[in-house]
Design a protein around this motif. Structure first.
Motif, short mmCIF file in Angstrom:
data_model
loop_
_atom_site.label_atom_id
_atom_site.label_comp_id
_atom_site.label_asym_id
_atom_site.label_seq_id
_atom_site.Cartn_x
_atom_site.Cartn_y
_atom_site.Cartn_z
N UNK A 71 50.49 -36.00 -17.87
CA UNK A 71 51.24 -36.39 -16.51
C UNK A 71 52.48 -37.32 -16.76
N UNK A 72 52.26 -38.10 -17.90
CA UNK A 72 53.41 -38.82 -18.32
C UNK A 72 54.33 -38.07 -18.97
N UNK A 73 54.20 -37.08 -19.73
CA UNK A 73 54.99 -36.09 -20.28
C UNK A 73 55.77 -35.21 -19.32
N UNK A 74 55.20 -34.88 -18.30
CA UNK A 74 55.63 -34.13 -17.29
C UNK A 74 56.68 -34.91 -16.37
N UNK A 75 56.59 -36.27 -16.51
CA UNK A 75 57.27 -37.06 -15.49
C UNK A 75 56.72 -37.23 -14.09
N UNK A 76 55.82 -36.53 -13.90
CA UNK A 76 55.09 -36.76 -12.55
C UNK A 76 53.66 -37.05 -12.57
N UNK A 77 53.28 -37.87 -11.45
CA UNK A 77 51.84 -37.99 -11.33
C UNK A 77 51.41 -37.28 -10.18
N UNK A 78 50.30 -36.35 -10.55
CA UNK A 78 49.57 -35.58 -9.32
C UNK A 78 48.67 -36.59 -8.35
N UNK A 79 49.05 -36.52 -7.19
CA UNK A 79 48.30 -37.18 -6.08
C UNK A 79 47.70 -36.45 -5.11
N UNK A 80 46.31 -35.98 -5.28
CA UNK A 80 45.62 -35.06 -4.40
C UNK A 80 45.22 -35.90 -3.41
N UNK A 81 44.89 -35.33 -1.98
CA UNK A 81 44.30 -36.15 -0.87
C UNK A 81 43.21 -35.44 -0.66
N UNK A 82 42.23 -35.87 -0.85
CA UNK A 82 40.86 -35.43 -0.45
C UNK A 82 40.34 -35.41 0.83
N UNK A 83 40.16 -34.15 1.48
CA UNK A 83 39.86 -34.16 2.89
C UNK A 83 38.48 -33.29 3.09
N UNK A 84 37.91 -33.02 1.75
CA UNK A 84 36.58 -32.37 1.89
C UNK A 84 35.45 -33.07 2.78
N UNK A 85 35.41 -34.61 2.73
CA UNK A 85 34.72 -35.12 3.58
C UNK A 85 35.00 -35.05 5.15
N UNK A 86 36.01 -34.78 5.34
CA UNK A 86 36.28 -34.60 6.79
C UNK A 86 36.16 -33.20 7.43
N UNK A 87 36.27 -32.17 6.37
CA UNK A 87 36.10 -30.95 6.62
C UNK A 87 34.37 -30.79 6.96
N UNK A 88 33.86 -31.39 6.20
CA UNK A 88 32.32 -31.26 6.40
C UNK A 88 31.46 -31.98 7.63
N UNK A 89 32.52 -33.03 7.95
CA UNK A 89 32.08 -33.78 9.34
C UNK A 89 32.50 -33.24 10.50
N UNK A 90 33.60 -32.69 10.39
CA UNK A 90 34.10 -31.92 11.70
C UNK A 90 33.69 -30.39 11.68
N UNK A 91 33.28 -29.86 10.67
CA UNK A 91 32.60 -28.54 10.55
C UNK A 91 33.98 -27.45 10.80
N UNK A 92 35.13 -27.94 10.28
CA UNK A 92 36.35 -26.94 10.29
C UNK A 92 37.00 -27.24 9.10
N UNK A 93 37.83 -25.89 8.83
CA UNK A 93 38.67 -25.88 7.63
C UNK A 93 39.82 -26.96 7.81
N UNK A 94 40.31 -27.67 6.86
CA UNK A 94 41.38 -28.65 7.16
C UNK A 94 42.34 -28.08 5.92
N UNK A 95 43.48 -28.52 6.15
CA UNK A 95 44.79 -28.24 5.33
C UNK A 95 44.43 -28.70 3.95
N UNK A 96 44.91 -27.92 2.79
CA UNK A 96 44.83 -28.79 1.48
C UNK A 96 46.24 -29.37 1.20
N UNK A 97 46.07 -30.66 0.82
CA UNK A 97 47.30 -31.44 0.89
C UNK A 97 47.33 -32.05 -0.49
N UNK A 98 48.45 -32.20 -1.19
CA UNK A 98 48.66 -32.88 -2.41
C UNK A 98 50.04 -33.24 -2.75
N UNK A 99 50.30 -34.23 -3.60
CA UNK A 99 51.77 -34.34 -4.07
C UNK A 99 51.75 -34.84 -5.27
#
Length: 171
Positions: free
Chosen positions: A27-55
């Protein structure tokens, strides 16, 4: 604690430290740090597929400032306060969201990808000159008077952002 237990514990801690250091290096060599946004818990509680989001968050790296430059005819150097170069990047974003039954019976998706792009900047600088000229041989080596000079070196910002938008079958 026995010496063998201490040795085993030291070996395990050394291995963990090496693994953590090796995981942080790309991550340091690439110059960026990945930032995942975990939405799996919301998917399971709502019972629907949500977007996959990361930055991606860029890691700014300061450069070497260009030092003062001496110019003939001036008493002070050209750049009294040098410009500081900083290279980094614009943050990146990746979004993939399901769109039901647009292209067929299965879930389809729409994706937006905006990778982190390089960014080069120069901080503002300052240039000054004294109200005296260099020694004048016609005035017995005494300097002449002149108006003082002051200037601001403008900041620089250079980047080329890019983004991709796509659609397809499956998630």
């Amino acid at each position: 604690m026995k010496p063998t237990t201490r040795g085993t514990l030291a070996a395990v801690l050394t291995g963990v430290a090496a693994a953590v250091g090796a995981a942080a290096t790309p991550a340091a060599a690439a110059g960026t740090v990945p930032v995942p946004v975990p939405l799996e818990g919301v998917e399971q509680s709502l019972g629907m597929e949500l977007p996959e989001l990361g930055g991606e968050v860029p890691v700014p790296m300061p450069g070497d400032p260009a030092g003062p430059r001496y110019v003939e005819g001036r008493l002070l150097p050209e750049r009294a306060v040098p410009q500081l170069p900083v290279s980094g990047g614009l943050p990146g974003l990746g979004l993939r969201t399901p769109v039901p039954h647009v292209l067929g019976d299965d879930f389809d998706h729409v994706a937006l990808g905006a990778p982190a792009s390089d960014l080069r900047t120069l901080a503002p600088g300052l240039t000054l000159d004294a109200p005296l000229t260099p020694p004048n041989p016609d005035a017995f080596g005494l300097p002449d008077l002149k108006l003082p000079e002051a200037g601001v070196l403008t900041p620089v910002l250079q980047t080329v952002p890019e983004a991709e938008l796509g659609a397809g079958g499956g998630l």
